[in-house]
Design an enzyme around this catalytic site. Structure first.
Site, PDB file in Angstrom:
ATOM      1  N   CYS A 386     -21.101 -74.070 -21.180  1.00 19.72           N
ATOM      2  CA  CYS A 386     -21.108 -72.892 -20.431  1.00 19.72           C
ATOM      3  C   CYS A 386     -20.712 -73.026 -19.150  1.00 19.72           C
ATOM      4  O   CYS A 386     -19.070 -73.088 -18.983  1.00 19.72           O
ATOM      5  CB  CYS A 386     -22.566 -73.126 -20.779  1.00 19.72           C
ATOM      6  SG  CYS A 386     -22.806 -71.572 -19.558  1.00 19.72           S
ATOM      7  N   HIS A 511     -24.259 -72.351 -26.632  1.00 17.11           N
ATOM      8  CA  HIS A 511     -24.441 -73.586 -26.398  1.00 17.11           C
ATOM      9  C   HIS A 511     -25.075 -74.136 -27.807  1.00 17.11           C
ATOM     10  O   HIS A 511     -25.999 -73.917 -28.138  1.00 17.11           O
ATOM     11  CB  HIS A 511     -26.034 -73.739 -25.743  1.00 17.11           C
ATOM     12  CG  HIS A 511     -26.042 -72.986 -24.427  1.00 17.11           C
ATOM     13  ND1 HIS A 511     -26.317 -74.156 -23.553  1.00 17.11           N
ATOM     14  CD2 HIS A 511     -25.587 -72.205 -23.288  1.00 17.11           C
ATOM     15  CE1 HIS A 511     -25.995 -73.445 -22.200  1.00 17.11           C
ATOM     16  NE2 HIS A 511     -25.893 -72.611 -21.649  1.00 17.11           N
ATOM     17  N   GLU A 513     -25.933 -77.449 -29.185  1.00 18.24           N
ATOM     18  CA  GLU A 513     -26.907 -78.150 -29.273  1.00 18.24           C
ATOM     19  C   GLU A 513     -27.622 -77.209 -29.432  1.00 18.24           C
ATOM     20  O   GLU A 513     -28.462 -77.877 -29.962  1.00 18.24           O
ATOM     21  CB  GLU A 513     -27.557 -78.883 -28.058  1.00 18.24           C
ATOM     22  CG  GLU A 513     -27.542 -77.900 -26.605  1.00 18.24           C
ATOM     23  CD  GLU A 513     -26.705 -77.011 -25.401  1.00 18.24           C
ATOM     24  OE1 GLU A 513     -27.200 -76.963 -24.928  1.00 18.24           O
ATOM     25  OE2 GLU A 513     -25.334 -76.806 -25.737  1.00 18.24           O
TER      26      GLU A 513
END
Length: 539
Positions: A386, A511, A513
Protein backbone atom coordinates in the site's frame (compact mmCIF):
# COMPACT_ATOMS: atom_id res chain seq x y z
CA UNK A 1 -24.25 -36.22 2.65
CA UNK A 2 -24.54 -32.82 4.40
CA UNK A 3 -25.93 -32.81 7.89
CA UNK A 4 -29.09 -30.83 8.56
CA UNK A 5 -28.39 -27.83 10.75
CA UNK A 6 -31.49 -26.76 12.66
CA UNK A 7 -30.03 -23.87 14.62
CA UNK A 8 -26.73 -22.43 15.74
CA UNK A 9 -25.32 -22.82 19.20
CA UNK A 10 -23.48 -19.95 20.87
CA UNK A 11 -20.28 -19.73 22.89
CA UNK A 12 -20.00 -16.30 24.53
CA UNK A 13 -16.52 -15.27 25.66
CA UNK A 14 -16.08 -12.53 28.27
CA UNK A 15 -12.98 -11.18 29.97
CA UNK A 16 -12.08 -10.09 33.47
CA UNK A 17 -9.31 -8.65 35.66
CA UNK A 18 -7.39 -6.85 32.87
CA UNK A 19 -7.89 -6.00 29.21
CA UNK A 20 -5.79 -7.46 26.37
CA UNK A 21 -5.91 -10.77 28.20
CA UNK A 22 -6.25 -12.95 25.13
CA UNK A 23 -9.99 -13.37 24.68
CA UNK A 24 -9.59 -13.33 20.90
CA UNK A 25 -6.94 -16.06 20.89
CA UNK A 26 -9.02 -18.08 23.40
CA UNK A 27 -12.12 -17.79 21.21
CA UNK A 28 -10.19 -18.61 18.04
CA UNK A 29 -8.55 -21.61 19.74
CA UNK A 30 -11.89 -23.05 20.86
CA UNK A 31 -13.10 -22.59 17.29
CA UNK A 32 -10.03 -24.32 15.88
CA UNK A 33 -10.58 -27.30 18.19
CA UNK A 34 -14.25 -27.58 17.23
CA UNK A 35 -13.34 -27.41 13.54
CA UNK A 36 -10.93 -30.29 14.11
CA UNK A 37 -13.98 -32.36 15.11
CA UNK A 38 -15.69 -31.43 11.84
CA UNK A 39 -18.00 -28.83 13.41
CA UNK A 40 -18.65 -25.68 11.34
CA UNK A 41 -17.77 -22.50 13.23
CA UNK A 42 -18.01 -18.75 12.72
CA UNK A 43 -17.09 -15.88 15.01
CA UNK A 44 -18.32 -12.46 16.10
CA UNK A 45 -16.35 -9.71 17.83
CA UNK A 46 -18.36 -7.17 19.85
CA UNK A 47 -16.58 -3.86 20.42
CA UNK A 48 -18.37 -1.64 22.96
CA UNK A 49 -16.88 1.63 21.67
CA UNK A 50 -19.17 4.19 20.00
CA UNK A 51 -17.21 4.27 16.74
CA UNK A 52 -19.23 2.73 13.92
CA UNK A 53 -16.16 0.74 12.83
CA UNK A 54 -12.39 0.69 13.41
CA UNK A 55 -11.55 2.77 10.34
CA UNK A 56 -10.82 6.06 12.08
CA UNK A 57 -9.06 4.60 15.13
CA UNK A 58 -5.40 5.44 15.68
CA UNK A 59 -3.22 2.28 15.45
CA UNK A 60 -1.47 3.36 18.66
CA UNK A 61 -4.78 3.12 20.52
CA UNK A 62 -6.35 0.05 18.98
CA UNK A 63 -3.76 -1.75 16.88
CA UNK A 64 -4.22 -2.68 13.27
CA UNK A 65 -7.43 -2.09 11.32
CA UNK A 66 -8.40 -5.41 9.74
CA UNK A 67 -10.34 -5.39 6.47
CA UNK A 68 -12.79 -8.10 5.39
CA UNK A 69 -13.60 -9.19 1.84
CA UNK A 70 -16.79 -7.15 1.91
CA UNK A 71 -14.90 -4.01 2.86
CA UNK A 72 -15.58 -3.57 6.57
CA UNK A 73 -12.83 -1.99 8.68
CA UNK A 74 -12.76 -4.19 11.76
CA UNK A 75 -11.06 -5.06 15.01
CA UNK A 76 -7.82 -7.03 14.72
CA UNK A 77 -9.40 -10.03 16.49
CA UNK A 78 -11.24 -10.82 13.26
CA UNK A 79 -7.80 -11.47 11.82
CA UNK A 80 -7.15 -14.04 14.54
CA UNK A 81 -10.49 -15.70 13.77
CA UNK A 82 -9.82 -15.87 10.05
CA UNK A 83 -6.30 -17.22 10.55
CA UNK A 84 -7.25 -19.85 13.15
CA UNK A 85 -10.54 -20.93 11.58
CA UNK A 86 -9.32 -20.56 7.97
CA UNK A 87 -12.53 -18.77 6.98
CA UNK A 88 -13.47 -15.42 5.43
CA UNK A 89 -15.78 -13.50 7.74
CA UNK A 90 -18.36 -10.89 6.86
CA UNK A 91 -18.01 -7.35 8.14
CA UNK A 92 -21.21 -8.00 10.09
CA UNK A 93 -19.10 -10.19 12.35
CA UNK A 94 -17.81 -7.01 14.00
CA UNK A 95 -20.62 -5.48 16.07
CA UNK A 96 -20.03 -2.08 17.69
CA UNK A 97 -22.07 0.16 19.94
CA UNK A 98 -22.07 2.66 17.07
CA UNK A 99 -23.67 0.15 14.70
CA UNK A 100 -26.28 -0.90 17.26
CA UNK A 101 -27.37 2.60 18.22
CA UNK A 102 -27.31 3.82 14.60
CA UNK A 103 -29.65 1.00 13.61
CA UNK A 104 -32.02 1.60 16.52
CA UNK A 105 -32.17 5.36 15.92
CA UNK A 106 -32.81 4.79 12.19
CA UNK A 107 -35.69 2.46 13.05
CA UNK A 108 -37.08 4.95 15.55
CA UNK A 109 -37.02 7.72 12.92
CA UNK A 110 -38.97 5.47 10.56
CA UNK A 111 -41.58 4.85 13.25
CA UNK A 112 -40.88 1.15 13.57
CA UNK A 113 -41.32 1.17 17.35
CA UNK A 114 -44.96 2.31 17.09
CA UNK A 115 -44.63 5.25 19.44
CA UNK A 116 -42.77 3.34 22.16
CA UNK A 117 -40.29 5.07 24.41
CA UNK A 118 -37.06 3.64 23.00
CA UNK A 119 -34.85 2.24 25.79
CA UNK A 120 -31.72 0.19 26.39
CA UNK A 121 -33.96 -2.71 27.38
CA UNK A 122 -35.60 -4.02 25.28
CA UNK A 123 -34.74 -2.06 22.11
CA UNK A 124 -30.94 -1.91 22.26
CA UNK A 125 -30.58 -5.44 23.64
CA UNK A 126 -33.03 -6.77 21.05
CA UNK A 127 -30.98 -5.14 18.28
CA UNK A 128 -27.79 -6.75 19.62
CA UNK A 129 -29.44 -10.18 19.62
CA UNK A 130 -30.79 -9.54 16.13
CA UNK A 131 -27.29 -8.75 14.84
CA UNK A 132 -25.82 -11.85 16.48
CA UNK A 133 -28.55 -14.09 15.05
CA UNK A 134 -28.21 -12.50 11.63
CA UNK A 135 -24.56 -13.60 11.45
CA UNK A 136 -25.54 -17.08 12.65
CA UNK A 137 -28.31 -17.39 10.06
CA UNK A 138 -26.25 -16.16 7.12
CA UNK A 139 -23.20 -18.28 8.01
CA UNK A 140 -25.22 -21.47 8.67
CA UNK A 141 -22.54 -22.33 11.23
CA UNK A 142 -23.25 -24.90 13.91
CA UNK A 143 -21.35 -22.91 16.51
CA UNK A 144 -21.09 -19.12 16.72
CA UNK A 145 -18.32 -17.71 18.90
CA UNK A 146 -19.28 -14.34 20.39
CA UNK A 147 -16.45 -12.40 22.01
CA UNK A 148 -17.40 -9.34 24.07
CA UNK A 149 -14.58 -6.82 24.05
CA UNK A 150 -13.34 -5.02 27.12
CA UNK A 151 -13.58 -6.21 30.71
CA UNK A 152 -16.61 -7.23 32.75
CA UNK A 153 -17.66 -4.19 34.75
CA UNK A 154 -16.97 -1.67 31.95
CA UNK A 155 -20.00 0.60 31.74
CA UNK A 156 -20.08 0.54 27.93
CA UNK A 157 -20.25 -3.27 27.75
CA UNK A 158 -23.27 -3.67 30.05
CA UNK A 159 -25.95 -3.65 27.30
CA UNK A 160 -24.05 -6.43 25.51
CA UNK A 161 -23.73 -8.49 28.69
CA UNK A 162 -27.47 -8.11 29.27
CA UNK A 163 -28.20 -9.05 25.64
CA UNK A 164 -26.24 -12.31 25.83
CA UNK A 165 -27.85 -13.11 29.19
CA UNK A 166 -31.20 -12.85 27.44
CA UNK A 167 -29.84 -14.81 24.48
CA UNK A 168 -29.11 -17.83 26.68
CA UNK A 169 -32.59 -17.74 28.22
CA UNK A 170 -34.17 -17.58 24.76
CA UNK A 171 -31.95 -20.18 23.09
CA UNK A 172 -31.93 -22.63 26.00
CA UNK A 173 -29.26 -24.17 28.19
CA UNK A 174 -28.05 -26.67 25.57
CA UNK A 175 -27.60 -23.98 22.94
CA UNK A 176 -25.57 -21.33 24.74
CA UNK A 177 -22.56 -21.42 27.07
CA UNK A 178 -20.27 -18.82 28.63
CA UNK A 179 -16.49 -18.84 28.79
CA UNK A 180 -14.85 -16.31 31.11
CA UNK A 181 -11.18 -15.45 30.52
CA UNK A 182 -9.30 -14.10 33.54
CA UNK A 183 -5.76 -13.42 34.67
CA UNK A 184 -4.09 -15.15 37.61
CA UNK A 185 -1.10 -13.02 38.70
CA UNK A 186 2.04 -14.41 40.28
CA UNK A 187 3.44 -12.25 43.08
CA UNK A 188 7.20 -12.72 43.16
CA UNK A 189 7.52 -11.19 46.61
CA UNK A 190 5.06 -13.71 48.06
CA UNK A 191 6.17 -16.46 45.65
CA UNK A 192 2.59 -17.49 44.97
CA UNK A 193 -0.30 -17.12 42.54
CA UNK A 194 -3.30 -15.05 43.60
CA UNK A 195 -6.77 -16.28 42.62
CA UNK A 196 -8.70 -13.45 44.26
CA UNK A 197 -8.88 -11.29 41.07
CA UNK A 198 -10.46 -14.25 39.24
CA UNK A 199 -12.92 -14.79 42.08
CA UNK A 200 -13.97 -11.13 42.08
CA UNK A 201 -14.24 -10.98 38.29
CA UNK A 202 -16.44 -14.07 38.23
CA UNK A 203 -18.55 -12.67 41.07
CA UNK A 204 -19.06 -9.47 39.04
CA UNK A 205 -20.15 -11.50 36.02
CA UNK A 206 -22.57 -13.55 38.12
CA UNK A 207 -23.94 -10.32 39.56
CA UNK A 208 -24.92 -9.40 36.00
CA UNK A 209 -26.89 -12.64 35.68
CA UNK A 210 -24.31 -14.82 33.91
CA UNK A 211 -22.81 -17.95 35.43
CA UNK A 212 -19.73 -19.02 33.45
CA UNK A 213 -19.58 -22.63 32.25
CA UNK A 214 -15.82 -22.51 31.80
CA UNK A 215 -13.07 -20.31 33.21
CA UNK A 216 -9.88 -19.89 31.19
CA UNK A 217 -7.05 -18.73 33.44
CA UNK A 218 -4.24 -16.82 31.75
CA UNK A 219 -0.96 -16.84 33.65
CA UNK A 220 2.75 -16.39 33.12
CA UNK A 221 3.50 -19.85 34.53
CA UNK A 222 1.41 -23.06 34.72
CA UNK A 223 -1.10 -23.44 37.55
CA UNK A 224 -1.18 -26.64 39.61
CA UNK A 225 -4.28 -28.72 40.31
CA UNK A 226 -4.72 -27.25 43.79
CA UNK A 227 -5.12 -23.77 42.35
CA UNK A 228 -7.56 -25.02 39.72
CA UNK A 229 -9.57 -26.77 42.43
CA UNK A 230 -9.66 -23.56 44.48
CA UNK A 231 -10.88 -21.52 41.50
CA UNK A 232 -13.50 -24.16 40.68
CA UNK A 233 -14.75 -24.14 44.28
CA UNK A 234 -15.03 -20.36 44.67
CA UNK A 235 -16.32 -19.68 41.14
CA UNK A 236 -18.85 -22.54 41.08
CA UNK A 237 -17.65 -24.39 37.98
CA UNK A 238 -16.51 -28.03 37.58
CA UNK A 239 -12.76 -28.46 38.05
CA UNK A 240 -12.41 -29.85 34.51
CA UNK A 241 -13.85 -26.54 33.31
CA UNK A 242 -11.00 -24.53 34.82
CA UNK A 243 -8.53 -24.31 31.95
CA UNK A 244 -5.05 -22.88 32.32
CA UNK A 245 -3.34 -21.27 29.32
CA UNK A 246 0.10 -20.14 30.47
CA UNK A 247 2.22 -17.92 28.25
CA UNK A 248 3.29 -19.83 25.13
CA UNK A 249 6.05 -19.27 22.60
CA UNK A 250 3.48 -18.89 19.85
CA UNK A 251 -0.23 -18.06 19.79
CA UNK A 252 -0.67 -21.08 17.51
CA UNK A 253 0.22 -23.38 20.42
CA UNK A 254 -2.88 -22.32 22.36
CA UNK A 255 -5.34 -24.66 20.56
CA UNK A 256 -3.01 -27.58 21.35
CA UNK A 257 -2.75 -26.53 25.01
CA UNK A 258 -6.51 -26.21 25.33
CA UNK A 259 -7.12 -29.47 23.46
CA UNK A 260 -4.80 -31.29 25.87
CA UNK A 261 -7.03 -30.00 28.68
CA UNK A 262 -10.04 -31.68 27.00
CA UNK A 263 -11.70 -28.39 26.08
CA UNK A 264 -13.13 -29.92 22.90
CA UNK A 265 -14.90 -32.79 24.66
CA UNK A 266 -16.17 -30.51 27.41
CA UNK A 267 -17.68 -28.01 24.96
CA UNK A 268 -19.24 -30.72 22.79
CA UNK A 269 -20.83 -32.34 25.84
CA UNK A 270 -21.95 -29.03 27.35
CA UNK A 271 -23.68 -27.96 24.11
CA UNK A 272 -24.92 -31.46 23.33
CA UNK A 273 -23.20 -31.50 19.92
CA UNK A 274 -22.79 -34.78 18.08
CA UNK A 275 -19.65 -34.07 16.06
CA UNK A 276 -18.93 -35.84 12.74
CA UNK A 277 -15.53 -36.97 14.06
CA UNK A 278 -15.23 -38.78 17.39
CA UNK A 279 -11.65 -37.59 17.77
CA UNK A 280 -10.12 -34.25 16.85
CA UNK A 281 -7.70 -34.08 13.93
CA UNK A 282 -5.09 -31.53 14.95
CA UNK A 283 -2.17 -33.23 13.17
CA UNK A 284 -1.80 -30.55 10.49
CA UNK A 285 -2.07 -27.82 13.13
CA UNK A 286 0.62 -29.47 15.27
CA UNK A 287 2.88 -29.70 12.20
CA UNK A 288 2.38 -25.96 11.61
CA UNK A 289 3.39 -25.26 15.21
CA UNK A 290 6.55 -27.37 14.70
CA UNK A 291 7.46 -25.45 11.54
CA UNK A 292 6.92 -22.15 13.35
CA UNK A 293 9.44 -23.25 16.00
CA UNK A 294 12.27 -23.64 13.48
CA UNK A 295 15.26 -21.65 14.74
CA UNK A 296 17.75 -22.39 11.95
CA UNK A 297 18.37 -21.29 9.27
CA UNK A 298 17.31 -17.73 9.96
CA UNK A 299 16.53 -14.73 7.77
CA UNK A 300 16.55 -11.21 9.11
CA UNK A 301 13.80 -8.86 7.93
CA UNK A 302 13.69 -5.13 8.61
CA UNK A 303 10.19 -3.65 8.72
CA UNK A 304 10.44 0.11 8.17
CA UNK A 305 7.22 1.58 9.57
CA UNK A 306 5.78 4.51 11.47
CA UNK A 307 3.83 2.70 14.23
CA UNK A 308 6.59 0.30 15.28
CA UNK A 309 6.27 1.10 19.02
CA UNK A 310 3.09 -1.02 19.02
CA UNK A 311 3.56 -4.33 17.20
CA UNK A 312 -0.21 -4.86 17.13
CA UNK A 313 -0.34 -2.05 14.56
CA UNK A 314 1.28 -4.52 12.12
CA UNK A 315 -0.01 -7.77 13.58
CA UNK A 316 -1.17 -9.31 10.28
CA UNK A 317 2.18 -8.50 8.65
CA UNK A 318 4.03 -10.08 11.56
CA UNK A 319 1.92 -13.23 11.34
CA UNK A 320 2.17 -13.40 7.52
CA UNK A 321 5.97 -13.24 7.78
CA UNK A 322 5.90 -16.08 10.31
CA UNK A 323 3.63 -18.16 8.04
CA UNK A 324 5.99 -17.57 5.11
CA UNK A 325 8.98 -18.52 7.26
CA UNK A 326 7.35 -21.81 8.23
CA UNK A 327 6.53 -22.49 4.56
CA UNK A 328 10.18 -21.90 3.64
CA UNK A 329 11.52 -23.84 6.65
CA UNK A 330 13.32 -20.79 8.07
CA UNK A 331 12.94 -18.64 11.16
CA UNK A 332 12.02 -15.04 10.38
CA UNK A 333 13.77 -12.63 12.73
CA UNK A 334 11.89 -9.30 12.50
CA UNK A 335 13.41 -5.94 13.43
CA UNK A 336 10.98 -3.03 13.71
CA UNK A 337 12.64 0.11 12.36
CA UNK A 338 11.13 3.55 12.98
CA UNK A 339 10.86 5.43 9.69
CA UNK A 340 12.28 8.69 10.97
CA UNK A 341 13.34 11.16 8.33
CA UNK A 342 16.84 11.19 9.77
CA UNK A 343 17.51 7.51 10.40
CA UNK A 344 20.73 6.03 9.00
CA UNK A 345 19.96 3.80 6.00
CA UNK A 346 23.33 2.08 6.41
CA UNK A 347 21.76 0.02 9.20
CA UNK A 348 19.74 -1.74 6.48
CA UNK A 349 22.80 -3.60 5.19
CA UNK A 350 22.35 -6.20 7.95
CA UNK A 351 18.99 -7.40 6.59
CA UNK A 352 18.22 -10.17 4.13
CA UNK A 353 14.98 -8.40 3.19
CA UNK A 354 13.16 -5.12 3.81
CA UNK A 355 9.39 -4.64 4.12
CA UNK A 356 7.65 -1.26 3.87
CA UNK A 357 4.12 -1.58 5.35
CA UNK A 358 1.03 0.54 4.78
CA UNK A 359 0.01 3.65 6.64
CA UNK A 360 -1.38 7.14 6.28
CA UNK A 361 0.07 10.63 6.55
CA UNK A 362 3.37 12.34 5.85
CA UNK A 363 5.24 11.38 9.02
CA UNK A 364 7.99 8.90 8.22
CA UNK A 365 7.46 8.86 4.46
CA UNK A 366 10.92 10.22 3.65
CA UNK A 367 12.45 7.47 5.77
CA UNK A 368 10.50 4.87 3.82
CA UNK A 369 11.55 6.36 0.48
CA UNK A 370 15.20 6.36 1.55
CA UNK A 371 14.88 2.71 2.61
CA UNK A 372 13.60 1.86 -0.88
CA UNK A 373 16.50 3.69 -2.50
CA UNK A 374 18.97 1.81 -0.33
CA UNK A 375 17.38 -1.53 -1.27
CA UNK A 376 17.54 -0.63 -4.97
CA UNK A 377 21.16 0.47 -4.83
CA UNK A 378 22.26 -2.55 -2.77
CA UNK A 379 20.00 -5.16 -4.42
CA UNK A 380 18.25 -6.15 -1.18
CA UNK A 381 14.86 -7.93 -1.61
CA UNK A 382 12.17 -5.40 -0.76
CA UNK A 383 8.41 -5.74 -0.38
CA UNK A 384 6.13 -2.67 -0.32
CA UNK A 385 2.49 -2.80 0.78
CA UNK A 386 0.00 0.00 0.00
CA UNK A 387 1.91 3.09 1.19
CA UNK A 388 5.00 0.94 0.65
CA UNK A 389 4.16 0.76 -3.06
CA UNK A 390 3.80 4.56 -3.09
CA UNK A 391 7.24 4.94 -1.49
CA UNK A 392 8.68 2.58 -4.12
CA UNK A 393 7.11 4.52 -6.99
CA UNK A 394 8.37 7.86 -5.64
CA UNK A 395 11.87 6.40 -5.09
CA UNK A 396 12.06 5.08 -8.67
CA UNK A 397 11.17 8.51 -10.06
CA UNK A 398 13.55 10.35 -7.72
CA UNK A 399 16.45 8.05 -8.63
CA UNK A 400 15.82 8.76 -12.30
CA UNK A 401 16.29 12.51 -12.33
CA UNK A 402 13.09 13.72 -10.67
CA UNK A 403 13.87 14.65 -7.06
CA UNK A 404 10.59 16.61 -6.97
CA UNK A 405 8.54 13.41 -7.44
CA UNK A 406 6.03 12.91 -4.64
CA UNK A 407 2.46 12.02 -3.71
CA UNK A 408 -0.33 14.57 -3.48
CA UNK A 409 -1.11 13.00 -0.10
CA UNK A 410 2.01 14.75 1.22
CA UNK A 411 2.29 17.71 -1.18
CA UNK A 412 -0.92 18.78 -2.90
CA UNK A 413 0.96 21.04 -5.29
CA UNK A 414 3.95 18.80 -6.05
CA UNK A 415 5.35 19.21 -9.56
CA UNK A 416 5.73 15.49 -10.29
CA UNK A 417 2.77 13.67 -8.65
CA UNK A 418 3.51 10.02 -9.43
CA UNK A 419 0.97 9.16 -6.71
CA UNK A 420 -2.40 10.90 -6.70
CA UNK A 421 -5.83 10.56 -5.11
CA UNK A 422 -8.28 8.24 -6.84
CA UNK A 423 -10.80 10.26 -8.86
CA UNK A 424 -13.82 8.88 -7.00
CA UNK A 425 -12.21 9.92 -3.68
CA UNK A 426 -11.77 13.61 -4.53
CA UNK A 427 -15.38 14.56 -3.77
CA UNK A 428 -15.55 12.70 -0.44
CA UNK A 429 -15.29 14.71 2.78
CA UNK A 430 -16.05 12.05 5.42
CA UNK A 431 -13.22 9.90 6.79
CA UNK A 432 -14.86 6.68 7.94
CA UNK A 433 -15.56 3.84 5.52
CA UNK A 434 -14.99 5.96 2.40
CA UNK A 435 -11.79 4.48 0.95
CA UNK A 436 -11.45 1.76 -1.64
CA UNK A 437 -12.20 -1.09 0.73
CA UNK A 438 -12.47 -4.85 0.50
CA UNK A 439 -11.70 -7.47 -2.12
CA UNK A 440 -11.11 -6.48 -5.74
CA UNK A 441 -9.91 -8.58 -8.69
CA UNK A 442 -6.43 -8.15 -10.13
CA UNK A 443 -4.96 -9.23 -13.46
CA UNK A 444 -1.35 -10.43 -13.32
CA UNK A 445 1.19 -10.16 -16.11
CA UNK A 446 3.07 -13.34 -16.94
CA UNK A 447 6.85 -13.66 -16.58
CA UNK A 448 6.88 -11.52 -13.44
CA UNK A 449 7.66 -12.11 -9.77
CA UNK A 450 3.94 -11.80 -9.07
CA UNK A 451 3.03 -14.50 -11.58
CA UNK A 452 5.76 -16.82 -10.29
CA UNK A 453 4.32 -16.37 -6.78
CA UNK A 454 0.61 -16.77 -7.56
CA UNK A 455 0.91 -19.16 -10.53
CA UNK A 456 -2.23 -17.45 -11.83
CA UNK A 457 -3.19 -14.45 -13.93
CA UNK A 458 -6.40 -13.64 -12.03
CA UNK A 459 -6.48 -13.08 -8.27
CA UNK A 460 -8.49 -11.20 -5.65
CA UNK A 461 -7.01 -9.15 -2.80
CA UNK A 462 -8.24 -6.76 -0.10
CA UNK A 463 -7.73 -3.01 -0.34
CA UNK A 464 -7.71 -0.02 2.01
CA UNK A 465 -6.52 3.18 0.35
CA UNK A 466 -7.41 6.52 -1.26
CA UNK A 467 -4.29 7.17 -3.32
CA UNK A 468 -2.89 5.26 -6.30
CA UNK A 469 -0.22 5.34 -8.98
CA UNK A 470 -0.96 8.27 -11.28
CA UNK A 471 -1.75 6.88 -14.74
CA UNK A 472 -0.21 9.96 -16.37
CA UNK A 473 3.21 8.68 -15.28
CA UNK A 474 2.85 4.97 -16.07
CA UNK A 475 4.80 5.13 -19.34
CA UNK A 476 7.51 7.25 -17.74
CA UNK A 477 7.86 4.82 -14.82
CA UNK A 478 8.20 1.92 -17.24
CA UNK A 479 10.92 3.87 -19.07
CA UNK A 480 12.69 4.06 -15.68
CA UNK A 481 12.65 0.25 -15.46
CA UNK A 482 9.40 -0.27 -13.55
CA UNK A 483 7.30 -3.29 -14.49
CA UNK A 484 3.54 -2.97 -14.05
CA UNK A 485 2.95 -6.61 -13.08
CA UNK A 486 -0.62 -6.30 -11.79
CA UNK A 487 -3.57 -4.13 -12.77
CA UNK A 488 -7.32 -4.00 -12.35
CA UNK A 489 -9.05 -6.20 -14.95
CA UNK A 490 -9.77 -3.14 -17.12
CA UNK A 491 -6.07 -2.17 -16.92
CA UNK A 492 -7.00 1.19 -15.39
CA UNK A 493 -5.57 0.86 -11.86
CA UNK A 494 -2.00 -0.17 -11.09
CA UNK A 495 -2.04 -2.94 -8.48
CA UNK A 496 1.58 -4.17 -8.51
CA UNK A 497 4.95 -2.74 -9.52
CA UNK A 498 8.27 -4.52 -9.93
CA UNK A 499 11.71 -3.37 -11.04
CA UNK A 500 13.90 -4.75 -13.78
CA UNK A 501 17.40 -5.92 -12.89
CA UNK A 502 16.63 -6.34 -9.21
CA UNK A 503 16.71 -9.67 -7.34
CA UNK A 504 13.27 -9.17 -5.74
CA UNK A 505 11.40 -5.87 -5.81
CA UNK A 506 7.62 -5.85 -5.54
CA UNK A 507 5.09 -3.31 -4.38
CA UNK A 508 1.36 -3.99 -4.18
CA UNK A 509 -1.52 -1.58 -3.69
CA UNK A 510 -3.53 -4.12 -1.68
CA UNK A 511 -2.94 -5.78 1.70
CA UNK A 512 -1.95 -9.43 1.13
CA UNK A 513 -1.26 -9.94 4.85
CA UNK A 514 -5.01 -10.16 5.50
CA UNK A 515 -5.31 -13.39 3.51
CA UNK A 516 -2.30 -15.26 4.91
CA UNK A 517 -3.00 -18.34 7.02
CA UNK A 518 -0.65 -20.47 9.15
CA UNK A 519 -1.58 -23.50 7.03
CA UNK A 520 -1.54 -21.52 3.78
CA UNK A 521 1.07 -18.75 3.71
CA UNK A 522 0.34 -15.94 1.28
CA UNK A 523 2.11 -16.41 -2.11
CA UNK A 524 3.77 -12.97 -2.08
CA UNK A 525 5.08 -13.36 1.47
CA UNK A 526 6.34 -16.87 0.63
CA UNK A 527 8.13 -15.55 -2.44
CA UNK A 528 9.61 -12.63 -0.48
CA UNK A 529 10.99 -14.82 2.30
CA UNK A 530 12.39 -17.27 -0.27
CA UNK A 531 14.19 -14.35 -1.94
CA UNK A 532 15.55 -13.26 1.46
CA UNK A 533 16.70 -16.82 2.14
CA UNK A 534 18.43 -16.98 -1.25
CA UNK A 535 20.06 -13.60 -0.60
CA UNK A 536 21.45 -14.83 2.70
CA UNK A 537 22.76 -18.07 1.19
CA UNK A 538 24.49 -16.21 -1.63
CA UNK A 539 26.24 -13.64 0.56
Amino acid sequence: MERMIILSKYIVVTGGVVSSIGKGITSASIGRILRSYGVSVTAIKIDPYLNWDSGTLNPYQHGEVYVTDDGMECDLDLGHYERFLDVSLSGKANITTGKVYSSVIEKERKGEYLGSCVQIIPHITDEIKLMIRDVAEKSKAEVVLVEIGGTVGDIESQPFIEAVRQLKNEEGHDNCMFVHVTYVPYLKAAKEFKTKPTQHSTKELRGLGINPDMIVCRSELPLDDNLKEKIAHFCDVPQQAVINTPDANSIYEVPLIMYSANVGKYVLNRLNIEAPAKNADLYQWSEIVKDLKIDSPKVKIGVVGKYIELEDAYISIREALKHAGAANKVEVDIDWIKADDNYDTEQLNQYDGILIPGGFGERGINGKIEAVKYAIENDIPIFGICLGLHAMTIAIAQLNGHPEANSTEFDVECEYPVIDMMEEQKKINNMGGTMRLGAYPCKIREETIAYDAYKDTNISERHRHRYEVNNEYRDVLEDFGAVISGTSPDDFLVEMIELKDHSWFLGCQFHPEFKSRPNNAHPLFKSFIKAAKDKKENK
